[in-house]
Design an enzyme around this catalytic site. Structure first.
Site, PDB file in Angstrom:
ATOM      1  N   CYS A  84      -4.263  -1.398  -2.220  1.00 46.42           N
ATOM      2  CA  CYS A  84      -4.419   0.043  -2.395  1.00 46.42           C
ATOM      3  C   CYS A  84      -5.257   0.238  -3.650  1.00 46.42           C
ATOM      4  CB  CYS A  84      -3.036   0.676  -2.561  1.00 46.42           C
ATOM      5  SG  CYS A  84      -3.072   2.434  -2.973  1.00 46.42           S
TER       6      CYS A  84
ATOM      7  N   GLU B  71      -4.682   9.184   8.460  1.00 50.31           N
ATOM      8  CA  GLU B  71      -3.218   9.123   8.678  1.00 50.31           C
ATOM      9  C   GLU B  71      -2.815   9.938   9.910  1.00 50.31           C
ATOM     10  OE1 GLU B  71      -0.336   8.066   6.513  1.00 50.31           O
ATOM     11  OE2 GLU B  71      -1.678   6.703   5.462  1.00 50.31           O
TER      12      GLU B  71
ATOM     13  N   ASP C 158       0.865  -1.197   0.000  1.00 52.04           N
ATOM     14  CA  ASP C 158       0.000   0.000   0.000  1.00 52.04           C
ATOM     15  C   ASP C 158       0.892   1.233   0.000  1.00 52.04           C
ATOM     16  OD1 ASP C 158      -2.516   1.460   0.205  1.00 52.04           O
ATOM     17  OD2 ASP C 158      -1.926   1.936   2.249  1.00 52.04           O
ATOM     18  N   SER C 159       0.306   2.364  -0.379  1.00 51.01           N
ATOM     19  CA  SER C 159       1.048   3.617  -0.354  1.00 51.01           C
ATOM     20  C   SER C 159       1.411   4.013   1.084  1.00 51.01           C
ATOM     21  CB  SER C 159       0.198   4.720  -0.980  1.00 51.01           C
ATOM     22  OG  SER C 159      -0.992   4.876  -0.234  1.00 51.01           O
TER      23      SER C 159
ATOM     24  N   CYS D 251     -11.269   2.791  -0.873  1.00 52.02           N
ATOM     25  CA  CYS D 251      -9.947   3.218  -0.416  1.00 52.02           C
ATOM     26  C   CYS D 251      -9.679   2.467   0.872  1.00 52.02           C
ATOM     27  CB  CYS D 251      -9.924   4.720  -0.161  1.00 52.02           C
ATOM     28  SG  CYS D 251      -8.390   5.285   0.612  1.00 52.02           S
TER      29      CYS D 251
ATOM     30  N   HIS E  35      -8.008   3.055   3.376  1.00 50.32           N
ATOM     31  CA  HIS E  35      -7.989   3.836   4.620  1.00 50.32           C
ATOM     32  C   HIS E  35      -9.392   4.004   5.223  1.00 50.32           C
ATOM     33  CE1 HIS E  35      -3.985   5.046   3.348  1.00 50.32           C
ATOM     34  NE2 HIS E  35      -3.815   5.709   4.480  1.00 50.32           N
TER      35      HIS E  35
HETATM   36  N1  DGL Z   1      -4.987   3.482   0.608  1.00 49.43           N
HETATM   37  C1  DGL Z   1      -5.009   4.069  -0.701  1.00 49.43           C
HETATM   38  C2  DGL Z   1      -6.185   3.551  -1.518  1.00 49.43           C
HETATM   39  O1  DGL Z   1      -6.768   2.527  -1.200  1.00 49.43           O
HETATM   40  C3  DGL Z   1      -5.056   5.581  -0.751  1.00 49.43           C
HETATM   41  C4  DGL Z   1      -4.039   6.334   0.028  1.00 49.43           C
HETATM   42  C5  DGL Z   1      -3.277   7.313  -0.807  1.00 49.43           C
HETATM   43  O2  DGL Z   1      -3.847   8.295  -1.331  1.00 49.43           O
HETATM   44  O3  DGL Z   1      -2.092   7.084  -0.940  1.00 49.43           O
HETATM   45  O4  DGL Z   1      -6.521   4.145  -2.527  1.00 49.43           O
END
Ligand code: DGL
Length: 275
Positions: free
Chosen positions: A75, A160, A12-13, A194, A196
């Site tokens: 991600c 975050e 993931d990012s 997403c 997150h």
């Molecule tokens: N967790 C990432 C997703 O599922 C998004 C986070 C980011 O913008 O880096 O898209």
């Protein structure tokens, strides 16, 4: 011939993929995993296609170097913007026996079971929304579905920075959900597109009509991986099983370990990695 074997890579990012890893650890307790968070370059959600592809490609290659035979892009932004090119261009050139899978398709496959009226809302990063991956995949599998999308660029920073239980989170979640429902008031299912966003579920549910269903991806992706490994025993045999889980971050490990507590149900001792 001796098979190449290794842990399952989860990328993931940043921290969001840990919501997927949680479910993998529950579903596959004896498998080995390596989690890689590109925290130094997060967020991906506002970056161009080219940058998301380059960063994701570097991360996947690093996980391959560490022995992973199968990598999950946990991600949505990376799945939406980089997965296809990696599958079609990079894998054949590098090693066509390795696999990279994403999180968009498994989520879309589930819609038929969840939505009752075919009106679906998708919330995600700007990148995921702009890529049109969800509407396109949904139309392929469930033609005629009415899909509305809303980019929620503030939600990742809220998570975050552990600002989930604040008036600021209430404001942005309410505002963005209102914008989604202004597009289509008949939406009966909202996909959290997403990784997150599951952390914001209590806030999201507060601002949604009671009969609207919220689809978050952790369990869906874990079930889909189980199904994939059953259908592909040759890959399942290449996944090692010593019940280990290693963590790598491109940022500060101490910061990663502390922040991970919000996402993962177990303590984390990460190491720094350069890509
Ligand atoms: N967790 C990432 C997703 O599922 C998004 C986070 C980011 O913008 O880096 O898209």
């Amino acid at each position: 011939m001796e098979l190449n074997k290794g842990p399952v890579g989860v990328f993931d990012s940043g921290y969001g993929g840990l919501t997927i890893l949680n479910e993998f650890l529950r579903e596959f307790p004896d498998y080995d995993f390596i989690y890689l968070g590109d925290n130094a370059r997060t967020p991906y959600g506002t970056r161009s296609f080219e940058m998301v592809y380059q960063y994701t490609r570097q991360s996947v290659m690093r996980l391959f170097e560490m022995g992973c035979q199968l990598v999950i892009l946990a991600c949505n932004t990376a799945s939406a913007k980089a997965l296809r090119t990696i599958q079609q261009k990079d894998l054949p050139a590098f090693d066509s026996s390795r696999r990279v899978l994403g999180v968009v398709r498994p989520s879309v496959e589930k819609i038929g079971e969840v939505s009752r009226n075919g009106h679906v809302g998708v919330v995600g990063t700007s990148g995921t929304v702009q890529s049109m991956s969800y509407p396109l995949e949904i139309q392929k599998l469930f033609p005629g579905t009415v899909v509305s999308q809303q980019a929620c660029p503030m939600w990742v920073p809220l998570v975050e920075n552990d600002e989930r239980n604040t008036p600021g989170a209430d404001f942005f979640v309410k505002r963005d959900l209102n914008k989604l429902f202004e597009q289509d008031s008949s939406i009966d299912t909202v996909i959290l597109g997403c990784t997150h966003y599951p952390l914001l579920t209590p806030v999201i549910e507060r601002f949604l009509p009671a009969d609207v269903r919220v689809m978050s991806q952790g369990q869906i992706v874990a079930k889909s991986l189980q199904d994939y490994l059953q259908r592909h025993p040759e890959m399942d045999q290449r996944c090692t099983r010593n019940a280990t889980c290693e963590f790598f971050t491109t940022e500060d490990p101490a910061k990663f370990d502390e922040a991970s507590a919000v996402f993962l149900n177990q303590p984390v001792a990460s190491r720094r990695i350069d890509l």
